[in-house]
Design a protein around this motif. Structure first.
Motif, PDB file in Angstrom:
ATOM      1  N   GLY A 174      -8.889  14.530   3.603  1.00 11.87           N
ATOM      2  CA  GLY A 174      -8.650  13.095   3.607  1.00 11.87           C
ATOM      3  C   GLY A 174      -7.262  12.694   3.159  1.00 11.87           C
ATOM      4  O   GLY A 174      -6.316  13.485   3.163  1.00 11.87           O
ATOM      5  N   ALA A 175      -7.155  11.474   2.723  1.00 12.53           N
ATOM      6  CA  ALA A 175      -5.883  10.916   2.257  1.00 12.53           C
ATOM      7  C   ALA A 175      -6.153  10.093   1.004  1.00 12.53           C
ATOM      8  O   ALA A 175      -7.299   9.771   0.677  1.00 12.53           O
ATOM      9  CB  ALA A 175      -5.244  10.058   3.347  1.00 12.53           C
ATOM     10  N   ALA A 176      -5.084   9.747   0.300  1.00 15.89           N
ATOM     11  CA  ALA A 176      -5.191   8.939  -0.912  1.00 15.89           C
ATOM     12  C   ALA A 176      -4.322   7.709  -0.762  1.00 15.89           C
ATOM     13  O   ALA A 176      -3.270   7.734  -0.105  1.00 15.89           O
ATOM     14  CB  ALA A 176      -4.777   9.750  -2.129  1.00 15.89           C
ATOM     15  N   ALA A 177      -4.754   6.606  -1.349  1.00 19.41           N
ATOM     16  CA  ALA A 177      -3.996   5.366  -1.245  1.00 19.41           C
ATOM     17  C   ALA A 177      -4.073   4.588  -2.551  1.00 19.41           C
ATOM     18  O   ALA A 177      -5.074   4.630  -3.264  1.00 19.41           O
ATOM     19  CB  ALA A 177      -4.537   4.510  -0.097  1.00 19.41           C
TER      20      ALA A 177
ATOM     21  N   GLY B  42      -0.856  -1.571  -6.121  1.00 23.08           N
ATOM     22  CA  GLY B  42      -0.707  -2.127  -7.465  1.00 23.08           C
ATOM     23  C   GLY B  42      -1.183  -1.177  -8.540  1.00 23.08           C
ATOM     24  O   GLY B  42      -1.704  -1.614  -9.561  1.00 23.08           O
ATOM     25  N   GLY B  43      -1.054   0.145  -8.295  1.00 20.92           N
ATOM     26  CA  GLY B  43      -1.474   1.124  -9.272  1.00 20.92           C
ATOM     27  C   GLY B  43      -2.954   1.446  -9.239  1.00 20.92           C
ATOM     28  O   GLY B  43      -3.419   2.329  -9.961  1.00 20.92           O
ATOM     29  N   LYS B  44      -3.703   0.757  -8.400  1.00 24.82           N
ATOM     30  CA  LYS B  44      -5.149   0.987  -8.303  1.00 24.82           C
ATOM     31  C   LYS B  44      -5.482   1.840  -7.080  1.00 24.82           C
ATOM     32  O   LYS B  44      -4.877   1.679  -6.026  1.00 24.82           O
ATOM     33  CB  LYS B  44      -5.896  -0.339  -8.219  1.00 24.82           C
ATOM     34  CG  LYS B  44      -5.779  -1.192  -9.475  1.00 24.82           C
ATOM     35  CD  LYS B  44      -6.600  -2.465  -9.344  1.00 24.82           C
ATOM     36  CE  LYS B  44      -6.514  -3.307 -10.608  1.00 24.82           C
ATOM     37  NZ  LYS B  44      -7.321  -4.559 -10.484  1.00 24.82           N
ATOM     38  N   ASP B  45      -6.439   2.730  -7.257  1.00 17.77           N
ATOM     39  CA  ASP B  45      -6.876   3.593  -6.161  1.00 17.77           C
ATOM     40  C   ASP B  45      -7.690   2.783  -5.155  1.00 17.77           C
ATOM     41  O   ASP B  45      -8.707   2.187  -5.503  1.00 17.77           O
ATOM     42  CB  ASP B  45      -7.733   4.728  -6.707  1.00 17.77           C
ATOM     43  CG  ASP B  45      -8.004   5.817  -5.668  1.00 17.77           C
ATOM     44  OD1 ASP B  45      -8.139   5.471  -4.476  1.00 17.77           O
ATOM     45  OD2 ASP B  45      -8.080   6.996  -6.032  1.00 17.77           O
ATOM     46  N   VAL B  46      -7.210   2.750  -3.912  1.00 15.05           N
ATOM     47  CA  VAL B  46      -7.919   2.037  -2.841  1.00 15.05           C
ATOM     48  C   VAL B  46      -8.216   2.992  -1.677  1.00 15.05           C
ATOM     49  O   VAL B  46      -8.304   2.579  -0.524  1.00 15.05           O
ATOM     50  CB  VAL B  46      -7.109   0.814  -2.354  1.00 15.05           C
ATOM     51  CG1 VAL B  46      -7.055  -0.261  -3.413  1.00 15.05           C
ATOM     52  CG2 VAL B  46      -5.693   1.226  -1.918  1.00 15.05           C
ATOM     53  N   SER B  47      -8.416   4.273  -2.003  1.00 14.49           N
ATOM     54  CA  SER B  47      -8.638   5.291  -0.971  1.00 14.49           C
ATOM     55  C   SER B  47      -9.873   4.997  -0.133  1.00 14.49           C
ATOM     56  O   SER B  47      -9.945   5.375   1.041  1.00 14.49           O
ATOM     57  CB  SER B  47      -8.753   6.668  -1.615  1.00 14.49           C
ATOM     58  OG  SER B  47      -7.576   6.996  -2.349  1.00 14.49           O
ATOM     59  N   SER B  48     -10.853   4.330  -0.732  1.00 17.88           N
ATOM     60  CA  SER B  48     -12.079   4.035  -0.006  1.00 17.88           C
ATOM     61  C   SER B  48     -11.856   3.063   1.145  1.00 17.88           C
ATOM     62  O   SER B  48     -12.710   2.918   2.022  1.00 17.88           O
ATOM     63  CB  SER B  48     -13.133   3.461  -0.964  1.00 17.88           C
ATOM     64  OG  SER B  48     -12.675   2.245  -1.535  1.00 17.88           O
ATOM     65  N   GLN B  49     -10.720   2.373   1.146  1.00 17.60           N
ATOM     66  CA  GLN B  49     -10.420   1.408   2.195  1.00 17.60           C
ATOM     67  C   GLN B  49      -9.721   2.035   3.403  1.00 17.60           C
ATOM     68  O   GLN B  49      -9.471   1.352   4.400  1.00 17.60           O
ATOM     69  CB  GLN B  49      -9.548   0.276   1.634  1.00 17.60           C
ATOM     70  CG  GLN B  49     -10.207  -0.505   0.507  1.00 17.60           C
ATOM     71  CD  GLN B  49      -9.291  -1.583  -0.053  1.00 17.60           C
ATOM     72  OE1 GLN B  49      -8.355  -2.031   0.609  1.00 17.60           O
ATOM     73  NE2 GLN B  49      -9.548  -2.001  -1.286  1.00 17.60           N
TER      74      GLN B  49
ATOM     75  N   TYR C  35       0.834  -1.185   0.000  1.00 16.89           N
ATOM     76  CA  TYR C  35       0.000   0.000   0.000  1.00 16.89           C
ATOM     77  C   TYR C  35       0.879   1.250   0.000  1.00 16.89           C
ATOM     78  O   TYR C  35       1.983   1.251   0.557  1.00 16.89           O
ATOM     79  CB  TYR C  35      -0.875   0.048   1.260  1.00 16.89           C
ATOM     80  CG  TYR C  35      -1.969  -0.985   1.301  1.00 16.89           C
ATOM     81  CD1 TYR C  35      -3.076  -0.888   0.463  1.00 16.89           C
ATOM     82  CD2 TYR C  35      -1.920  -2.042   2.202  1.00 16.89           C
ATOM     83  CE1 TYR C  35      -4.097  -1.824   0.511  1.00 16.89           C
ATOM     84  CE2 TYR C  35      -2.938  -2.989   2.260  1.00 16.89           C
ATOM     85  CZ  TYR C  35      -4.017  -2.870   1.404  1.00 16.89           C
ATOM     86  OH  TYR C  35      -5.022  -3.791   1.451  1.00 16.89           O
ATOM     87  N   PHE C  36       0.382   2.308  -0.643  1.00 22.36           N
ATOM     88  CA  PHE C  36       1.050   3.599  -0.615  1.00 22.36           C
ATOM     89  C   PHE C  36       0.018   4.623  -0.156  1.00 22.36           C
ATOM     90  O   PHE C  36      -1.061   4.736  -0.733  1.00 22.36           O
ATOM     91  CB  PHE C  36       1.625   3.952  -1.997  1.00 22.36           C
ATOM     92  CG  PHE C  36       2.711   3.015  -2.423  1.00 22.36           C
ATOM     93  CD1 PHE C  36       4.032   3.269  -2.096  1.00 22.36           C
ATOM     94  CD2 PHE C  36       2.403   1.856  -3.124  1.00 22.36           C
ATOM     95  CE1 PHE C  36       5.037   2.386  -2.479  1.00 22.36           C
ATOM     96  CE2 PHE C  36       3.392   0.970  -3.507  1.00 22.36           C
ATOM     97  CZ  PHE C  36       4.714   1.226  -3.177  1.00 22.36           C
ATOM     98  N   LEU C  37       0.368   5.359   0.895  1.00 24.19           N
ATOM     99  CA  LEU C  37      -0.589   6.232   1.570  1.00 24.19           C
ATOM    100  C   LEU C  37      -0.017   7.630   1.691  1.00 24.19           C
ATOM    101  O   LEU C  37       1.100   7.816   2.191  1.00 24.19           O
ATOM    102  CB  LEU C  37      -0.902   5.666   2.961  1.00 24.19           C
ATOM    103  CG  LEU C  37      -1.896   6.400   3.837  1.00 24.19           C
ATOM    104  CD1 LEU C  37      -3.282   6.396   3.208  1.00 24.19           C
ATOM    105  CD2 LEU C  37      -1.948   5.738   5.226  1.00 24.19           C
ATOM    106  N   VAL C  38      -0.793   8.646   1.221  1.00 25.91           N
ATOM    107  CA  VAL C  38      -0.345  10.034   1.297  1.00 25.91           C
ATOM    108  C   VAL C  38      -1.498  10.923   1.734  1.00 25.91           C
ATOM    109  O   VAL C  38      -2.672  10.613   1.485  1.00 25.91           O
ATOM    110  CB  VAL C  38       0.202  10.546  -0.062  1.00 25.91           C
ATOM    111  CG1 VAL C  38       1.462   9.783  -0.459  1.00 25.91           C
ATOM    112  CG2 VAL C  38      -0.858  10.439  -1.141  1.00 25.91           C
ATOM    113  N   LEU C  39      -1.174  12.036   2.390  1.00 25.06           N
ATOM    114  CA  LEU C  39      -2.181  13.003   2.807  1.00 25.06           C
ATOM    115  C   LEU C  39      -2.620  13.867   1.639  1.00 25.06           C
ATOM    116  O   LEU C  39      -1.814  14.244   0.787  1.00 25.06           O
ATOM    117  CB  LEU C  39      -1.627  13.922   3.900  1.00 25.06           C
ATOM    118  CG  LEU C  39      -1.608  13.434   5.346  1.00 25.06           C
ATOM    119  CD1 LEU C  39      -0.968  14.505   6.219  1.00 25.06           C
ATOM    120  CD2 LEU C  39      -3.010  13.123   5.848  1.00 25.06           C
TER     121      LEU C  39
END
Length: 415
Positions: free
Chosen positions: A54-57, A60-67, A32-36
């Motif tokens: 919020g934050a963004a995550a 594997g190149g896919k947006d999983v921010s909702s998690q 996972y990659f997590l940024v503010l």
């Protein structure tokens, strides 16, 4: 020989590069990659309107921010230092917020906080003041987000004001909506139907069922009228909350019940409900083939509730002589448990033959039913015993006008 060694070295290096690339690719696919979003450190005025960016995550190149899971101790109505933590997998990142003791613009509420309001009574706004730092009155700019106050419990009113520079302040008033059974209501008709038939194929016992049949086309006409009038069809939990004084129902609300679970209703009535897309309750007698009927005639528009397992029979000496009033407590409880299991619900119960005693009522409470209906005539109202609710009887041959008159709120007329 040297060329051969060189070739082997080159191949080996290429393999290492490929393996390294594969390893990096695999790493990026599983990590996972997590940024503010926005600033890490934020200063806010007291009660300043704040929308968390919020934050963004990605994984594997896919947006999983909702998690992303968010944990916060932020209280904009109290000066101090706060933290919002964003977590995903084994990663977390923080945003630090300082709430200053200065409000700009200033928005103050009058009256008590929390404020107690009785369900069904008109809300009286205690008032508020608003001004910018120059003392300019901003009261007319205050926007009030008012909840509907139709359910007992805790809620809040939100007030927001903005000044000419775009700065905004938001404050909330806590509201305790208290249960109340004394407000004016037209009452809730709980309609009691039994059997349904098609005029093109009338049953042999049509004239021997004491008017308990209704013709399918007549039923469809009634249901279509209810739909055209935007009637609301509450759940049994909502019925319980309504009579307990914890919920306001729309004046045009209605509950439709079909007693016994006869095949005439299952084969003819359910298709009408499905065609009109109107929900109803079937009070099923579950002894014999009752359990099979429940499984066979499943429908998104029918809820099966208990009409007892094997208590719809004579044997008592009260009312119509139903045996429920004469059974020992434990035997009656076992019957109710069996019917609940077969129906799959314990929301509501219909007394067999309409016969009951206070002991019968108490047994239903012990069995865990939310509501119970009798055959006594009338509409359900706040303050009534939820386990002794009256009903409105539907009879064979009733006109649409008669149906409308029985269920409409007083003072209204059918269009």
């Amino acid at each position: 020989m040297k060329r051969k060694k060189t070739k082997i070295i080159v191949i080996g290096l290429a393999l290492l590069v490929i393996l390294a690339g594969a390893g990096i690719f695999a790493y990026y696919q599983t990590q996972y990659f997590l940024v503010l979003n926005g600033d890490k450190n934020v200063e806010l005025n007291l009660c300043q309107t704040f929308e968390d960016p919020g934050a963004a995550a990605k994984k594997g190149g896919k947006d999983v921010s909702s998690q992303i899971q968010i944990k916060s101790d932020l209280n904009l109505e109290k000066p101090g230092d706060y933290t919002i933590t964003y977590t995903l997998g084994n990663l977390d990142i923080e945003r630090h917020i300082t709430v200053k003791n200065k409000m700009d613009p200033v928005l103050r509420l009058k009256g008590k906080d929390p404020l107690n309001v009785k369900l069904g009574e008109e809300f009286q706004e205690p008032g508020y003041t608003a001004e910018d730092q120059n003392g300019t009155n901003l009261k007319k700019r205050v926007k009030v987000d008012m909840p509907d106050l139709k359910k007992a419990g805790k809620t809040e009113i939100t007030y927001t004001v903005s000044d000419d520079s775009g700065k905004s302040t938001t404050v909330t008033r806590q509201i305790n909506v208290q249960p109340n059974t004394d407000y004016q209501t037209p009452g809730l008709p709980i309609c009691m139907y039994h059997y349904v038939y098609d005029r093109n194929d009338p049953p042999d016992d049509l004239n021997h069922r004491f008017g308990n049949y209704i013709e399918a086309h007549d039923l469809e006409e009634e249901l279509n009228w209810l739909k055209s009038e935007d009637y609301y069809f509450p759940t049994w939990q909502e019925v319980r909350d309504y009579v307990d004084g914890k919920l306001l129902l729309p004046d045009k609300s209605i509950v439709l019940c079909f007693d016994d679970g006869a095949k005439s209703f299952l084969k003819v009535g359910i298709p009408v409900l499905e065609k009109c897309q109107v929900p109803a309750t079937c009070f099923m007698i579950t002894s014999g083939d009752g359990a099979k009927k429940v499984k066979k005639y499943q429908s998104q528009y029918v809820t099966y509730q208990s009409h007892s397992d094997n208590m719809h029979r004579p044997g008592g000496n009260i009312g119509h002589g139903g045996i429920f009033t004469a059974l020992p407590r434990e035997e009656a409880l076992e019957d109710l448990k069996a019917s609940i299991e077969k129906c799959g619900n314990s929301d509501a119960f219909a007394y067999p033959y309409g016969d009951y005693t206070q002991e019968c009522r108490n047994i239903l409470e012990e069995a865990g039913f939310l509501c119970a209906v009798t055959t006594e005539s009338g509409k359900a109202r706040p303050g009534m015993d939820p386990l002794l609710l009256p009903r409105v009887r539907m009879s064979m041959g009733q006109s649409l006008q008669r149906f409308q008159n029985m269920v409409m709120p007083p003072g209204t007329s059918a269009e």
